[in-house]
Design a protein around this motif. Structure first.
Motif, PDB file in Angstrom:
ATOM      1  N   PRO A  27       0.808  -1.152  -0.044  1.00 27.93           N
ATOM      2  CA  PRO A  27       0.050   0.037  -0.065  1.00 27.93           C
ATOM      3  C   PRO A  27       0.996   1.231  -0.021  1.00 27.93           C
ATOM      4  CG  PRO A  27      -0.725  -1.382   1.482  1.00 27.93           C
ATOM      5  CD  PRO A  27       0.411  -2.149   1.036  1.00 27.93           C
ATOM      6  N   LEU A  28       1.697   1.407   0.802  1.00 26.99           N
ATOM      7  CA  LEU A  28       2.590   2.655   1.071  1.00 26.99           C
ATOM      8  C   LEU A  28       3.515   2.966  -0.359  1.00 26.99           C
ATOM      9  CD1 LEU A  28       4.390   2.161   4.456  1.00 26.99           C
ATOM     10  CD2 LEU A  28       2.728   4.153   3.600  1.00 26.99           C
ATOM     11  N   ALA A  29       3.949   1.837  -0.930  1.00 28.99           N
ATOM     12  CA  ALA A  29       4.615   2.220  -2.191  1.00 28.99           C
ATOM     13  C   ALA A  29       3.929   2.699  -3.242  1.00 28.99           C
ATOM     14  CB  ALA A  29       5.767   0.960  -2.603  1.00 28.99           C
ATOM     15  N   SER A  74      -0.329  -5.164  11.095  1.00 24.92           N
ATOM     16  CA  SER A  74      -0.167  -4.749   9.538  1.00 24.92           C
ATOM     17  C   SER A  74      -1.570  -4.650   8.948  1.00 24.92           C
ATOM     18  CB  SER A  74       0.712  -5.582   8.665  1.00 24.92           C
ATOM     19  OG  SER A  74       0.424  -6.801   8.761  1.00 24.92           O
ATOM     20  N   ARG A  75      -2.372  -5.815   9.318  1.00 25.35           N
ATOM     21  CA  ARG A  75      -3.853  -5.552   8.730  1.00 25.35           C
ATOM     22  C   ARG A  75      -4.513  -4.239   9.102  1.00 25.35           C
ATOM     23  NH1 ARG A  75      -6.540 -11.452   9.155  1.00 25.35           N
ATOM     24  NH2 ARG A  75      -4.596 -12.826   9.179  1.00 25.35           N
ATOM     25  N   ARG A  76      -4.312  -3.695  10.410  1.00 27.61           N
ATOM     26  CA  ARG A  76      -5.284  -2.745  10.735  1.00 27.61           C
ATOM     27  C   ARG A  76      -4.394  -1.432   9.978  1.00 27.61           C
ATOM     28  NH1 ARG A  76      -8.416  -0.820  14.643  1.00 27.61           N
ATOM     29  NH2 ARG A  76      -8.174   1.469  15.363  1.00 27.61           N
ATOM     30  N   GLU A  77      -3.016  -1.171   9.977  1.00 32.34           N
ATOM     31  CA  GLU A  77      -2.411  -0.513   9.112  1.00 32.34           C
ATOM     32  C   GLU A  77      -2.718  -0.222   7.905  1.00 32.34           C
ATOM     33  OE1 GLU A  77       2.133   0.307   8.020  1.00 32.34           O
ATOM     34  OE2 GLU A  77       1.682   0.483  10.122  1.00 32.34           O
ATOM     35  N   ASN A  78      -2.872  -1.468   7.054  1.00 32.77           N
ATOM     36  CA  ASN A  78      -3.265  -1.628   5.612  1.00 32.77           C
ATOM     37  C   ASN A  78      -4.519  -0.824   5.480  1.00 32.77           C
ATOM     38  OD1 ASN A  78      -0.567  -2.496   5.013  1.00 32.77           O
ATOM     39  ND2 ASN A  78      -1.429  -4.672   4.786  1.00 32.77           N
TER      40      ASN A  78
END
Length: 363
Positions: A27-29, A74-78
């Motif tokens: 997601p970030l990239a 990481s699921r929550r962050e995504n």
């Protein structure tokens, strides 16, 4: 735009298919490289979305800046990144705001819309189909989908709620202790609402932050799960599930009937599916009950260079619904054209009736 599904499709149409595919992987990239957004982790972020609630993010959309709270999960962050990207995608489609203005609670409708965009970006439809099969949606499917994918609980709830055949919602209820209280309170931590395909949003539905209504059957599931999964002859038994005719109520006393399928996944968390029809064959007799929906009148208006149909409460003076773009009715637009007399009478007139800034009486 007629439905929330139309809005989701319109928002995602502004993102290239290959970028959508890359988003689920990184997601970030994708946000930084493909879309040119400035995405920054903020460890001490305290300001969050107030009308949605499954993400820890904040956007400055005009500047293309997104702040998010990094999390160990990481699921929550995504999901947070996908939700904030949803806000940015919505900003690129002005027609979506016409639809939002017609909703009884535009801010909540916007958060629901961005949640659904996030789910589409993170969770493949094939994964959902494999879990659900041909039967009705059940609360246990949320857990099964979570275990089978890398999607967060909110993303799983959204994906399943969109497959409900009619009005319904999937909720995640947790217990929490408020300062000064002796006992835990059961609070809705997340809710994914599917409005009625024809009648729209109901007046009574659960929303994040709402305390579980007094006497609601979900309360019993917390006590049944206090000791977690039990063991019988070496075989683990699933936490207790529940199916029955139930209800939901607002803090101000409005109440509506729903059918309920729920499961206690831990001593502190319950997941429930609320539907306006008996999807699971809970009862043989199904009495017809009146359900209140948003009944604001619809009207065709001409404003801001367009003719459009809008839904809302008309102005008491001119009888016209306010424009979703400028926010004004007919009489307010007419008042904007008037100029105050400079002669001291403090009355407003059309410009051509003033001479040297004064009305006829003040001249």
């Amino acid at each position: 735009m007629k439905t929330i599904e139309d809005c989701v499709a319109a928002a995602l149409a502004g993102m290239a298919p290959d970028a959508q595919a890359r988003f689920a992987v990184d997601p970030l990239a994708t946000m930084r490289t493909d879309l040119g957004l400035k995405v920054t982790g903020a460890d001490h972020l305290t300001e969050k979305r107030s009308d949605g609630g499954a993400c820890d993010g904040l956007s400055f959309l005009k500047d293309g800046v997104i702040l998010y709270a990094p999390t160990d999960n990481s699921r929550r962050e995504n999901f947070t990144l996908a939700h904030e990207l949803g806000h940015w995608l919505v900003e690129q489609v002005p027609e979506i705001f016409d639809w939002l203005f017609e909703q009884p609670a535009p801010e909540r409708a916007l958060e629901t819309l961005c949640d659904q965009i996030a789910q589409r970006l993170l969770l493949a439809e094939s994964s959902v189909s494999a879990i659900v099969g041909s039967g009705p949606i059940r609360a246990r499917h949320v857990v099964d989908l979570y275990n089978a994918t890398q999607a967060s609980i909110p993303a799983c709830a959204i994906a399943l709620a969109t497959r409900l055949p009619g009005l319904g919602t999937i909720i995640v209820v947790d217990t929490t202790t408020t300062f000064g209280e002796a006992e835990n309170r059961a609070v809705v931590r997340y809710a994914s609402v599917r409005p009625d395909p024809h009648k729209g949003w109901p007046k009574v539905y659960p929303w994040p932050g709402q305390t579980l209504p007094t006497g609601h059957p979900l309360q019993h599931l917390f006590s049944s799960a206090q000791t977690g999964p039990q063991q019988t002859a070496g075989v683990e038994i699933e936490p207790r599930a529940l199916q029955q005719r139930s209800f939901w109520a607002t803090p101000w006393g409005e109440r509506a009937t729903f059918y309920l399928d729920a499961v206690a996944v831990s001593a502190r968390r319950v997941i429930g599916v609320l539907a306006d029809t008996d999807l699971w064959g809970v009862e043989r007799f199904h009495p017809t009950e009146r359900r209140d929906f948003d009944q604001r009148p619809e009207q065709e208006i001409t404003c801001c260079g367009q003719i459009r149909k809008v839904r809302g409460y008309p102005c008491e003076r001119c009888g016209q619904i306010h424009c979703p773009v400028c926010g004004k009715c007919r009489c307010e637009r007419r008042d904007d054209e008037l100029v105050m007399c400079e002669g001291g009478c403090y009355l407003k007139f059309k410009p051509h009736l003033l001479v040297n800034g004064r009305c006829e009486d003040c001249r």
